[in-house]
Design an enzyme around this catalytic site. Structure first.
Site, PDB file in Angstrom:
ATOM      1  N   LYS A  22       0.863  -1.172   0.268  1.00  0.00           N
ATOM      2  CA  LYS A  22      -0.040   0.088  -0.072  1.00  0.00           C
ATOM      3  C   LYS A  22       0.785   1.227  -0.141  1.00  0.00           C
ATOM      4  CE  LYS A  22      -3.815  -0.400   2.443  1.00  0.00           C
ATOM      5  NZ  LYS A  22      -4.386  -0.774   3.663  1.00  0.00           N
ATOM      6  N   ARG A  91      -2.859   3.362   8.812  1.00  0.00           N
ATOM      7  CA  ARG A  91      -3.303   2.135   7.866  1.00  0.00           C
ATOM      8  C   ARG A  91      -2.278   1.201   7.794  1.00  0.00           C
ATOM      9  NH1 ARG A  91      -4.534   4.826   2.038  1.00  0.00           N
ATOM     10  NH2 ARG A  91      -5.967   2.910   1.636  1.00  0.00           N
ATOM     11  N   GLY A 100      -8.509  -7.134   3.870  1.00  0.00           N
ATOM     12  CA  GLY A 100      -9.225  -7.010   5.308  1.00  0.00           C
ATOM     13  C   GLY A 100      -8.742  -7.812   6.520  1.00  0.00           C
ATOM     14  N   MET A 102      -6.181  -7.025   8.137  1.00  0.00           N
ATOM     15  CA  MET A 102      -5.534  -6.230   9.083  1.00  0.00           C
ATOM     16  C   MET A 102      -6.161  -5.104   9.555  1.00  0.00           C
ATOM     17  SD  MET A 102      -1.377  -7.120   8.831  1.00  0.00           S
ATOM     18  CE  MET A 102      -1.397  -6.222   7.156  1.00  0.00           C
ATOM     19  N   ARG A 335      -3.298  -0.938  -6.523  1.00  0.00           N
ATOM     20  CA  ARG A 335      -2.237  -2.238  -6.496  1.00  0.00           C
ATOM     21  C   ARG A 335      -2.758  -2.993  -7.821  1.00  0.00           C
ATOM     22  NH1 ARG A 335      -5.422  -4.611  -1.402  1.00  0.00           N
ATOM     23  NH2 ARG A 335      -7.450  -4.957  -2.601  1.00  0.00           N
ATOM     24  N   HIS A 451     -16.097  -8.381   0.011  1.00  0.00           N
ATOM     25  CA  HIS A 451     -15.007  -9.279   0.798  1.00  0.00           C
ATOM     26  C   HIS A 451     -15.175 -10.751   0.275  1.00  0.00           C
ATOM     27  CE1 HIS A 451     -13.823 -12.047   4.008  1.00  0.00           C
ATOM     28  NE2 HIS A 451     -12.748 -11.039   4.006  1.00  0.00           N
ATOM     29  N   ARG A 631       8.690 -49.666 -14.868  1.00  0.00           N
ATOM     30  CA  ARG A 631       9.036 -50.061 -13.505  1.00  0.00           C
ATOM     31  C   ARG A 631       8.797 -51.633 -13.502  1.00  0.00           C
ATOM     32  NH1 ARG A 631       7.372 -47.140  -8.282  1.00  0.00           N
ATOM     33  NH2 ARG A 631       5.621 -48.539  -8.355  1.00  0.00           N
ATOM     34  N   SER A 780      15.752 -42.068 -12.497  1.00  0.00           N
ATOM     35  CA  SER A 780      14.606 -41.301 -12.208  1.00  0.00           C
ATOM     36  C   SER A 780      14.094 -41.321 -10.784  1.00  0.00           C
ATOM     37  CB  SER A 780      13.333 -42.254 -12.663  1.00  0.00           C
ATOM     38  OG  SER A 780      12.200 -41.561 -12.732  1.00  0.00           O
ATOM     39  N   ASN A 784       8.719 -39.419  -3.986  1.00  0.00           N
ATOM     40  CA  ASN A 784       7.838 -39.593  -2.968  1.00  0.00           C
ATOM     41  C   ASN A 784       8.425 -40.671  -1.701  1.00  0.00           C
ATOM     42  OD1 ASN A 784       5.810 -38.505  -4.488  1.00  0.00           O
ATOM     43  ND2 ASN A 784       4.916 -40.515  -5.070  1.00  0.00           N
ATOM     44  N   CYS A 848      10.010 -38.928 -11.088  1.00  0.00           N
ATOM     45  CA  CYS A 848       8.529 -39.606 -11.453  1.00  0.00           C
ATOM     46  C   CYS A 848       7.681 -39.629 -10.323  1.00  0.00           C
ATOM     47  CB  CYS A 848       8.858 -41.021 -12.062  1.00  0.00           C
ATOM     48  SG  CYS A 848       9.813 -42.057 -10.993  1.00  0.00           S
ATOM     49  N   TYR A 868      13.927 -34.333 -17.613  1.00  0.00           N
ATOM     50  CA  TYR A 868      12.601 -34.254 -17.590  1.00  0.00           C
ATOM     51  C   TYR A 868      12.083 -34.442 -16.191  1.00  0.00           C
ATOM     52  CZ  TYR A 868      12.671 -39.549 -17.197  1.00  0.00           C
ATOM     53  OH  TYR A 868      12.841 -40.660 -16.686  1.00  0.00           O
TER      54      TYR A 868
HETATM   55  P1  ADP Z   1      -7.984  -2.036   3.800  1.00  0.00           P
HETATM   56  O1  ADP Z   1      -6.401  -2.451   3.198  1.00  0.00           O
HETATM   57  O2  ADP Z   1      -8.616  -2.839   4.593  1.00  0.00           O
HETATM   58  O3  ADP Z   1      -8.400  -1.754   2.665  1.00  0.00           O
HETATM   59  P2  ADP Z   1      -7.354   0.609   4.129  1.00  0.00           P
HETATM   60  O4  ADP Z   1      -6.299   1.054   4.814  1.00  0.00           O
HETATM   61  O5  ADP Z   1      -7.247   0.871   2.710  1.00  0.00           O
HETATM   62  O6  ADP Z   1      -7.743  -0.742   4.731  1.00  0.00           O
HETATM   63  O7  ADP Z   1      -8.468   1.757   4.708  1.00  0.00           O
HETATM   64  C1  ADP Z   1      -9.776   1.247   4.912  1.00  0.00           C
HETATM   65  C2  ADP Z   1     -10.686   2.110   4.111  1.00  0.00           C
HETATM   66  O8  ADP Z   1     -10.545   3.675   4.577  1.00  0.00           O
HETATM   67  C3  ADP Z   1     -10.696   2.342   2.630  1.00  0.00           C
HETATM   68  O9  ADP Z   1     -11.857   2.360   2.052  1.00  0.00           O
HETATM   69  C4  ADP Z   1      -9.812   3.436   2.435  1.00  0.00           C
HETATM   70  O10 ADP Z   1      -9.903   3.948   1.173  1.00  0.00           O
HETATM   71  C5  ADP Z   1     -10.370   4.409   3.543  1.00  0.00           C
HETATM   72  N1  ADP Z   1      -9.210   5.423   3.903  1.00  0.00           N
HETATM   73  C6  ADP Z   1      -7.944   5.051   4.288  1.00  0.00           C
HETATM   74  N2  ADP Z   1      -7.300   6.131   4.415  1.00  0.00           N
HETATM   75  C7  ADP Z   1      -8.203   7.245   4.055  1.00  0.00           C
HETATM   76  C8  ADP Z   1      -7.946   8.594   4.088  1.00  0.00           C
HETATM   77  N3  ADP Z   1      -6.704   9.226   4.864  1.00  0.00           N
HETATM   78  N4  ADP Z   1      -8.962   9.374   3.858  1.00  0.00           N
HETATM   79  C9  ADP Z   1     -10.178   8.659   3.609  1.00  0.00           C
HETATM   80  N5  ADP Z   1     -10.317   7.469   3.720  1.00  0.00           N
HETATM   81  C10 ADP Z   1      -9.554   6.732   3.969  1.00  0.00           C
HETATM   82 MG    MG Z   2      -7.944  -0.559   1.236  1.00  0.00          MG
HETATM   83 MG    MG Z   3       8.934 -45.851  -4.834  1.00  0.00          MG
END
Ligand code: ADP
Ligand code: MG
Ligand code: MG
Length: 898
Positions: A22, A91, A100, A102, A335, A451, A631, A780, A784, A848, A868
């Site tokens: 991120k 974050r 989601g 962490m 990402r 999710h 074999r 060969s 396993n 094998c 192979y």
């Molecule tokens: P996750 O990795 O679970 O998506 P994020 O760190 O991206 O968690 O944040 C959770 C939510 O909060 C996301 O929808 C993100 O866009 C929003 N968010 C994070 N930082 C900000 C910010 N500085 N301003 C507005 N929204 C934010």
């Molecule tokens: Mg996010």
């Molecule tokens: Mg054998």
């Protein structure tokens, strides 16, 4: 300690190890000139230090202060200022995205004082108090470990009192009241007041993000996705922008292409007047991103342009998070997006056609696991099936199972061997266990970015979501749908079928058929007829062109061998002969074992020989022109005899009436009984101890080859001696075989050279490979057995007994029977290959064991210099692809260019 904190302008996308995905991508977007709210990143170094030592590194506080001061200067506001507060989000963000899993806390800096300033600055009381209650709620849950439902319950109460179901109907006073309630919850649960000092809030949130690396669900997710557990997470501190300022504000998520099909276009969800997680949490119904064009054409236009910029820059599908604050667009995340297996192949080829990547890069970007997924069967004729509903196709595949409504039940039933479909209104990270256990996932809410959809795609699991015609009642364990004959109720345990490709949900079991990709490998489908198949075809063709490693198949029958050839096998690496002694032929083996004279034994062998010869003719015919490694008999003989207990009971019950044959048989079974059959009389030991057995097999092979030559064929049998530990064993077996080959050549007048080689599956063989190669024309690796004997554990006994625990303890990340243990067993492979070739430079070396079809292991065998790999016919395309990837990846140091 090295530098621990980085401003966004100091980073870039290649710094994911240090800044997390991120953070690295926020930095990259900042440097591309995109509108990213300013901020800084605390490195994974700081997290690793904190996790190891229990405290943050000494210099961290000062560095954070310095970067915070710079941020405050840039923004012209200071954190939590009572007149005009700067607010930030704290974050998580690890090297690999863990959707989601962490934690993140928004609106840090709000307090009883600064909420007033925020209200005044924004001219919007409701907004300010909504933001404050969100802070206490998220902070309470994440930092203070208070159960989330306590807060949610209070919101539900407030809505009920107001007579509404929509959070937008709650006004400033309601929000104020909620803040009071929330503060009370904090006080009751922790014994302290909600912290009012903004810096204290921030530091506590940072530590909580560090801690969330080791939350149960994060650990489980990493294990599932094979993400190393020692990476730690970075922490992003980002200036808040507000999507909850009114109808001219909002927040959304989007993909630059359809992550399900790979199609280019506008894919996403948008929610007006909302903050952060609201979009994915499904609290209100989102609108498709296209609607934004009407709501806010300027922001929409800018967003489209940015998405194009990102695609061209990353040269791949990107997923993004954005927020619009009073008509101003802000980018909050991007990402390279997760995608289905089918989309991975399609997108890779589309990007080649757009000249954004070359075909080598396309090959690096798909993998064998994805190809294997595309080979799973799908629903065939659904004309007669009872359609319940059609919803969003979130992750493809065909899944059939019993409906269950909570994760615990899913896990419990799956452990009993039942196939289950997890049905939920929506899923959240706590459902991960159930999602892993289920065959498929069905939700009634949420779209392609929910999710359930994101996680299912990541796991390659079938998912249908947003089935809003279904009334899911988790507590009652059922869902209801409007059917043509009134309401249809599906209860826990009822079988349903879900089609993640079309989004259809059916009652009962729908039969499955082969996938188009398999039809293509079978030669029944012209690749031009289907976009996905054509993408697979182009990448496979390139993989074949690039790979050095040959690919053979393990096959015991003519039918399997023919399929293997259609799938691209260049020969048979292992034909087992034991099945040729089963069924009706068992009788003959019994006679062989019970024979008390040479003549009796010879007679039994003589009867077996033509049967074996017939088997071999069939295989050699299917594999005409290609090598076939056969074999000689490997398993202990008692495997062909009746079970000891059963036979004892039979003889005991019969008493005086027991037949002579049964009594004798029982005696033999007792005599042949072994404590550790895996380490007993088997393999070459058997061949040397039972006179005539191997000779009979060699004769059958030689005659089969002669038959084929006389019929105009071109057979290439290779004779493989199993379980050799010492060169002397192999020499003895080889002398006998050569004698027989010469005899048959004289008899039939047909001669040719038949290779004689050995399996390397006993550690001693690997360690004396230099000597063994004197008597072997090929090796060969039976990986396993080599794994069993190398580790000293028998697979059948240990996998169920303690592998789960071992993986949990991190002793190995994945079962060594699944992916070759490169450090240990792999070293035996390398030693044997090097020393074998030192003796005999033209020694052919293959593998094998089942590892021959495992993607990671295939790449290892490439690097070890094998000639192979051989695997089951269905894995042959996977091995071809990975053998090609091994070459393409080698050239870039093991990574793709993203
Ligand atoms: P996750 O990795 O679970 O998506 P994020 O760190 O991206 O968690 O944040 C959770 C939510 O909060 C996301 O929808 C993100 O866009 C929003 N968010 C994070 N930082 C900000 C910010 N500085 N301003 C507005 N929204 C934010
Ligand atoms: Mg996010
Ligand atoms: Mg054998």
């Amino acid at each position: 300690m090295p530098k621990l904190v980085y401003d966004f302008i100091e980073g870039n996308k290649d710094m994911k190890d240090l800044l997390g995905g991120k953070g690295a991508n926020l930095a990259e977007m900042t440097n591309l000139g995109l509108p990213v709210p300013p901020g800084f990143i605390i490195s994974t170094d700081a997290c690793r230090h904190y996790l190891a030592e229990g405290i943050v590194p000494a210099g961290l506080a000062a560095e954070v202060t310095e970067h915070l001061r710079r941020l405050e200067q840039e923004m012209g506001r200071s954190l939590g200022d009572s007149g005009d507060p700067l607010l930030v989000s704290v974050r998580s963000g690890a090297k690999f995205s863990m959707p989601g899993m962490m934690e993140t806390v928004l609106n840090i800096g709000l307090s009883d004082a600064s909420v007033q300033g925020l209200a005044k600055q924004a001219g919007n009381d409701r907004f300010a108090w909504d933001s404050y209650r969100r802070l206490i709620q998220m902070f309470g849950k994440t930092v203070l470990d208070i159960e989330g439902h306590e807060f949610e319950h209070a919101i539900d109460e407030a809505k009920r009192a107001k007579g509404t179901k929509n959070d937008l109907d709650l006004d400033a006073d309601d929000m104020k009241a909620l803040v009071d309630t929330f503060k009370q919850i904090v006080k009751t649960r922790t014994g302290s007041d909600f912290p009012q000092d903004p810096r204290e809030q921030m530091d506590m949130a940072v530590n909580a993000v560090f801690d969330s690396w080791n939350a149960d669900r994060a650990i489980l997710y990493r294990r599932q996705e094979r993400i190393p557990s020692d990476l730690g997470t970075a922490v992003n501190v980002v200036t808040m922008v507000f999507g909850n300022l009114g109808p001219d504000s909002g927040t959304g998520v989007a993909f630059t292409r359809d992550p399900g099909s790979g199609q280019q276009g506008v894919y996403g969800d948008y929610l007006q007047n909302a903050q952060g997680e609201d979009v994915v949490a499904g609290i209100r119904n989102t609108v498709p991103l296209q609607e934004l064009e009407k709501l806010d054409p300027a922001s929409y236009g800018e967003l489209m342009q940015i998405m194009q910029t990102l695609e061209n820059h990353y040269r791949d599908l990107c997923d993004i998070e954005f927020t619009i604050e009073r008509g101003k667009l802000w980018m909050l995340q991007t990402r390279v997006g997760k995608r289905t297996a089918g989309a991975a192949f399609r997108i890779a080829v589309q990007l080649v056609d757009q000249a954004l990547i070359d075909i080598d890069e396309a090959l690096r970007r798909v993998d064998g696991a994805q190809l294997a997924q595309l080979m799973f069967p799908r629903f065939g004729d659904t004309a007669g099936a009872a359609l319940i509903t059609k919803a969003i196709s979130a992750s493809p595949g065909a899944a059939v199972g019993k409906a269950v409504f909570d994760s615990a039940t899913a896990v419990e039933r799956a452990e009993r061997g039942e196939d289950v479909i997890l049905v939920r209104r929506e899923t959240n990270p706590d459902d991960l266990h159930g999602m892993i256990a289920a065959r498929g996932i069905l939700t009634s809410r949420g779209g392609k970015t929910s999710h359930a959809a994101v996680v299912a795609r990541g796991m390659g699991k079938t998912c249908v979501c947003g089935a809003d015609q279904l009334e899911v009642n988790v507590a009652a364990g059922q869902f209801a749908a409007a059917g043509k004959d009134g309401q249809l109720v599906v209860r826990q345990g009822d079988v349903i079928s879900i089609d993640g490709t079309s989004g259809a949900v059916y009652l009962g079991e729908v039969p499955v058929v082969a996938s188009p990709v398999v039809e293509y490998f079978e030669g029944n489908l012209d690749p031009a007829a289907d976009e996905l198949v054509s993408a697979v075809h182009r990448i496979m063709t390139h993989a074949d062109k690039r790979r050095r490693l040959g690919v053979r198949a393990n096959s015991d029958t003519g039918e399997d061998s023919a399929r293997a050839v259609r799938f691209g096998a260049q020969g048979i690496g292992l034909t087992r002969t034991e099945h040729m002694f089963l069924g009706e032929r068992r009788q003959l083996v019994e006679r062989l074992i019970l024979a008390d004279s040479d003549d009796g034994r010879k007679a039994a062998l003589a009867e077996l020989e033509p049967l074996q010869r017939g088997d071999f003719v069939e295989i050699l015919e299917a594999m005409d022109g290609l090598p076939v490694t056969i074999r000689l008999l490997d398993p202990p003989l008692h495997e062909f005899l009746p079970d000891l207990t059963e036979l004892s009971v039979k003889v005991a019950l019969a008493g005086d009436k027991a037949t002579e044959k049964d009594k004798k048989l029982l005696e033999e079974v007792r005599r042949l009984h072994e404590q550790n059959p895996m380490l007993g009389l088997r393999g070459v030991r058997l061949g040397l101890v039972i006179p005539g057995l191997y000779a009979m097999q060699v004769r059958a092979i030689a005659h089969a080859a002669a038959d084929r030559i006389k019929a105009g064929g071109n057979p290439h049998p290779e004779i493989m001696i199993p379980l050799v530990g010492a060169v002397q064993e192999l020499e003895a077996a080889r002398d006998e075989a050569e004698k027989v080959l010469a005899e048959v050549a004289a008899e039939t007048g047909v001669s040719g050279h038949t290779l004689i080689g050995t399996m390397i599956e006993v550690p001693r063989a690997a360690l004396t490979a230099g000597q063994i190669a004197q008597a072997a024309e090929f090796f060969s690796f039976g990986t396993n057995d080599l794994t069993q004997m190398g580790w000293g554990f028998s697979r059948d006994d240990v996998e169920g007994a303690f592998f789960g625990r071992y993986i949990e303890m991190g002793i190995f990340g994945v079962s060594p029977f699944e992916t070759l243990d490169a450090e240990g067993i792999g070293r035996l492979v390398e030693i044997a290959t090097t020393e074998g070739r030192a003796t005999r430079p033209d020694l052919k070396v293959g593998v094998c064991g089942e590892h021959g079809g495992d993607p990671e292991s295939v790449r290892f065998f490439h690097h070890a210099g094998l000639d192979y790999v051989s695997c089951s016919p269905f894995r042959v395309p996977v091995a071809r692809l990975e053998a090609g990837r091994a070459v393409a990846l080698e050239e870039t140091g093991g990574s793709d260019s993203r």
